[in-house]
Design an enzyme around this catalytic site. Sequence first.
Site, mmCIF file in Angstrom:
data_model
loop_
_atom_site.group_PDB
_atom_site.id
_atom_site.type_symbol
_atom_site.label_atom_id
_atom_site.label_comp_id
_atom_site.label_asym_id
_atom_site.label_seq_id
_atom_site.Cartn_x
_atom_site.Cartn_y
_atom_site.Cartn_z
ATOM 1 N N TRP A 1 0.829 -1.205 0.000
ATOM 2 C CA TRP A 1 0.000 0.000 0.000
ATOM 3 C C TRP A 1 0.867 1.260 0.000
ATOM 4 C CZ3 TRP A 1 -5.366 0.884 0.357
ATOM 5 C CH2 TRP A 1 -6.151 -0.267 0.351
ATOM 6 N N PHE B 1 -0.656 -5.291 7.712
ATOM 7 C CA PHE B 1 -1.181 -6.357 8.559
ATOM 8 C C PHE B 1 -0.462 -7.681 8.289
ATOM 9 C CE2 PHE B 1 -4.208 -9.685 9.706
ATOM 10 C CZ PHE B 1 -4.526 -9.313 10.998
ATOM 11 N N HIS C 1 -9.897 1.243 11.824
ATOM 12 C CA HIS C 1 -8.969 0.363 11.108
ATOM 13 C C HIS C 1 -7.518 0.703 11.417
ATOM 14 C CE1 HIS C 1 -6.618 -0.792 7.447
ATOM 15 N NE2 HIS C 1 -7.292 -1.913 7.626
#
Length: 160
Positions: free
Chosen positions: A30, A62, A91
């Site tokens: 990301w 993650f 989140h």
Amino acid sequence: MSGHGAPENDVSSIKAQGLDIKVAVVAASWHTEVMNGLIEGALRAASDAGLRPKVIRVPGTFELSVAAARLAPHFDAVVALGVVVRGGTPHFDYVCSSATQGLTEVSVRTGTPVGFGVLTCDTDEQALDRAGLEGSSEDKGYEAFAAAVNTVAALRWAGV
């Protein structure tokens, strides 16, 4: 102020001592620009130390913990690079907490130093400023790599 009190990130002693340290760099995908900067910083540190790390990409921050857990038994050090930018949901808190706890657990459980290069920022601008890009005030990819390999060197010096 972020970066205040940071140690020198000198990795030249690794090269000077001819230490053979096998390093894996595991990096999230990301935020491409930030991640490219973090990876480039880690690779600059590797070059300065005379090392050639293996770079592995995973989907997101993650996933860094599980990748580090699988890599740690096969490498002298693992460098985890990722970025989480706060949004409008919880989140951010869950991913930051899970990544921090997971990477810490990997390091403690395996005894393999894990360089923590996960940026946890409120804004994209903060992430860019820490990514080691042209004009950035910090180079967290370089710092995470240096921390991991200098820890390996310190442990070897101690005979453990």
